[in-house]
Enzyme design. Structure first.
Site, PDB file in Angstrom:
ATOM      1  N   TYR A  59     -13.685 -19.036  13.894  1.00 14.01           N
ATOM      2  CA  TYR A  59     -14.833 -18.700  14.731  1.00 14.01           C
ATOM      3  C   TYR A  59     -16.077 -18.545  13.861  1.00 14.01           C
ATOM      4  O   TYR A  59     -16.047 -17.871  12.835  1.00 14.01           O
ATOM      5  CB  TYR A  59     -14.626 -17.389  15.485  1.00 14.01           C
ATOM      6  CG  TYR A  59     -13.501 -17.386  16.474  1.00 14.01           C
ATOM      7  CD1 TYR A  59     -12.931 -18.563  16.953  1.00 14.01           C
ATOM      8  CD2 TYR A  59     -12.986 -16.183  16.953  1.00 14.01           C
ATOM      9  CE1 TYR A  59     -11.893 -18.542  17.856  1.00 14.01           C
ATOM     10  CE2 TYR A  59     -11.950 -16.149  17.869  1.00 14.01           C
ATOM     11  CZ  TYR A  59     -11.403 -17.332  18.312  1.00 14.01           C
ATOM     12  OH  TYR A  59     -10.372 -17.295  19.216  1.00 14.01           O
ATOM     13  N   PRO A 217     -10.234 -14.550  30.015  1.00 14.61           N
ATOM     14  CA  PRO A 217      -9.745 -13.996  31.287  1.00 14.61           C
ATOM     15  C   PRO A 217     -10.748 -14.124  32.423  1.00 14.61           C
ATOM     16  O   PRO A 217     -10.379 -13.970  33.586  1.00 14.61           O
ATOM     17  CB  PRO A 217      -9.496 -12.522  30.944  1.00 14.61           C
ATOM     18  CG  PRO A 217     -10.472 -12.231  29.848  1.00 14.61           C
ATOM     19  CD  PRO A 217     -10.510 -13.494  29.022  1.00 14.61           C
ATOM     20  N   LEU A 218     -12.005 -14.415  32.080  1.00 12.75           N
ATOM     21  CA  LEU A 218     -13.041 -14.608  33.096  1.00 12.75           C
ATOM     22  C   LEU A 218     -13.390 -16.087  33.255  1.00 12.75           C
ATOM     23  O   LEU A 218     -14.460 -16.428  33.750  1.00 12.75           O
ATOM     24  CB  LEU A 218     -14.290 -13.801  32.732  1.00 12.75           C
ATOM     25  CG  LEU A 218     -14.054 -12.313  32.473  1.00 12.75           C
ATOM     26  CD1 LEU A 218     -15.370 -11.609  32.126  1.00 12.75           C
ATOM     27  CD2 LEU A 218     -13.392 -11.652  33.676  1.00 12.75           C
ATOM     28  N   ARG A 220     -14.033 -18.341  30.968  1.00 17.03           N
ATOM     29  CA  ARG A 220     -15.178 -18.660  30.097  1.00 17.03           C
ATOM     30  C   ARG A 220     -16.502 -18.340  30.795  1.00 17.03           C
ATOM     31  O   ARG A 220     -17.510 -18.999  30.595  1.00 17.03           O
ATOM     32  CB  ARG A 220     -15.124 -20.114  29.636  1.00 17.03           C
ATOM     33  CG  ARG A 220     -13.839 -20.485  28.921  1.00 17.03           C
ATOM     34  CD  ARG A 220     -13.823 -21.914  28.429  1.00 17.03           C
ATOM     35  NE  ARG A 220     -12.485 -22.291  28.002  1.00 17.03           N
ATOM     36  CZ  ARG A 220     -11.965 -22.057  26.788  1.00 17.03           C
ATOM     37  NH1 ARG A 220     -12.700 -21.453  25.878  1.00 17.03           N
ATOM     38  NH2 ARG A 220     -10.738 -22.418  26.489  1.00 17.03           N
ATOM     39  N   GLY A 221     -16.465 -17.311  31.632  1.00 15.62           N
ATOM     40  CA  GLY A 221     -17.660 -16.858  32.325  1.00 15.62           C
ATOM     41  C   GLY A 221     -17.835 -17.447  33.710  1.00 15.62           C
ATOM     42  O   GLY A 221     -18.631 -16.928  34.513  1.00 15.62           O
ATOM     43  N   PHE A 222     -17.099 -18.499  34.034  1.00 20.38           N
ATOM     44  CA  PHE A 222     -17.301 -19.166  35.313  1.00 20.38           C
ATOM     45  C   PHE A 222     -16.956 -18.266  36.493  1.00 20.38           C
ATOM     46  O   PHE A 222     -17.656 -18.256  37.517  1.00 20.38           O
ATOM     47  CB  PHE A 222     -16.466 -20.449  35.378  1.00 20.38           C
ATOM     48  CG  PHE A 222     -16.867 -21.382  36.487  1.00 20.38           C
ATOM     49  CD1 PHE A 222     -17.818 -22.359  36.279  1.00 20.38           C
ATOM     50  CD2 PHE A 222     -16.311 -21.271  37.754  1.00 20.38           C
ATOM     51  CE1 PHE A 222     -18.206 -23.219  37.306  1.00 20.38           C
ATOM     52  CE2 PHE A 222     -16.679 -22.119  38.780  1.00 20.38           C
ATOM     53  CZ  PHE A 222     -17.638 -23.095  38.554  1.00 20.38           C
TER      54      PHE A 222
END
Length: 349
Positions: A59, A217-218, A220-222
């Protein structure tokens, strides 16, 4: 004020906060980031009791002349650890040798020499003596997983690592690895719209006594409704069909999450996280999602999801969201076999 974040025991006796923090969000893969703001967000997370911090050697931003992972995200987190090491359960990963989101992103290594050199490099960048949870980020497919995990187990015996984890492994790979050394956690993508791991990997994790750490878990924000076409265009998702070609077709998933949030006074992110914890209860294993964000406000919002409860009818409606999803979770810059679903055997019938 956020209530105290409880702890939970994963596998092999590893105790962590009930929700973690995904450090990848603090790097430039989702657009430009400010190191000072990133460090403030990390400190805020620990202040809130979100003390399970997740990073990886790959990362961060590539460096000219650096062969392999540059580790700039680890170096950022080292600044947090310099002051607060005793408060943090630190997870990092090795195994990907190319840039995340770049042309070399699918290159992997899992040989013994690389396992040792990667661990030493992460310890140096993080400025610590021992890694709490060390993951195999992606396995090298032409090396038996037992060989790689055996090398990782040597690091535990030497006191450089406390617990071992595996990312994006199949059920068969997980069982084989657990024979060599206890596996504390499996990390794979798992969310309302990415549920392939439920078929075999999640049950196998329960079987071997490992906890599950869902990344993204979201979605990738979508799933929060925060991902606009403009934001997607400036991130590593700019070429991903699920986010671009199917953006409009996937809005009903977001609408459903929002609707349930309105019913219970929760944000879409909190609904998505609450659903994951409920899934963990249903499958009988500890689940610790690691949402990432650059905003201290979002850290607090995510931690407060621990107070959210979904009733049976709401969970049933959310379970049906998978049928509304267009596009799969494979990313365009990776090769076949990059995620466990590519290698997983079909469930027996």
């Amino acid at each position: 004020m956020t209530e105290a974040v409880p702890t939970v025991r994963l596998g092999d006796g590893l105790t962590v906060s009930r929700i973690g923090f995904g450090g990848m969000a603090l790097s430039d893969v989702y657009g430009d980031s400010d190191p000072g703001e990133a460090l403030r967000t990390l400190h805020h997370a620990v202040d809130q009791g979100v003390t399970f911090i997740d990073t990886a050697d790959v990362y961060g931003e590539p460096r000219d002349g650096v062969d392999g992972p540059a580790g700039t995200n680890e170096e950022l987190i080292a600044q947090l650890l310099a002051d607060r090491r005793d408060e943090v359960q630190l997870a990092t990963k090795f195994g990907i040798t190319g840039e995340v989101g770049g042309a070399g992103g699918s290159a992997t290594r899992g040989d013994r020499a690389y396992v040792r050199s990667a661990c030493e490099a992460s310890l140096r960048r993080l400025g610590i003596d021992v890694i709490d949870l060390y993951y195999l980020h992606r396995r090298q497919l032409d090396i038996p997983i037992e060989e790689t995990v055996g090398a990782m187990a040597e690091l535990v015996a030497e006191g450089k690592v406390r617990h071992l984890g595996l990312s994006e492994v199949t059920a068969t790979e997980l069982r084989a690895a657990a024979v060599v050394h206890p596996i504390a956690a499996v990390q794979s993508e798992w969310s309302l719209w990415s549920r392939d791991v439920e078929a075999r990997v999640v049950p196998a994790a329960r079987e071997v006594g490992a906890g599950f750490v869902p990344y993204s878990p979201l979605g990738r924000g979508f799933l929060t409704g925060a991902m606009t076409p403009e934001r997607i265009a400036g991130s590593m998702l700019r070429d991903e069909p699920r986010f671009v070609e199917h953006f409009a077709a996937n809005q009903p998933v977001v609408d459903l999450v929002r609707a349930i949030g309105r019913e219970i006074g929760a944000t879409p992110a909190q609904v998505a996280l609450a659903w994951l914890w409920a899934q963990g209860e249903a499958y009988g294993l500890p689940v610790v999602p690691i949402p990432g964000t650059r905003s201290p406000h979002r850290v607090t919002e995510n931690a407060e999801a621990l107070r959210v409860r979904l009733d049976a009818e709401q969970r049933s409606r959310l379970d049906e969201a998978a049928e509304l999803v267009h596009g799969d979770r494979n990313l365009s810059f990776t090769t076949k076999g990059w995620i466990s679903a590519d290698r997983e055997e079909a469930p027996s019938t």
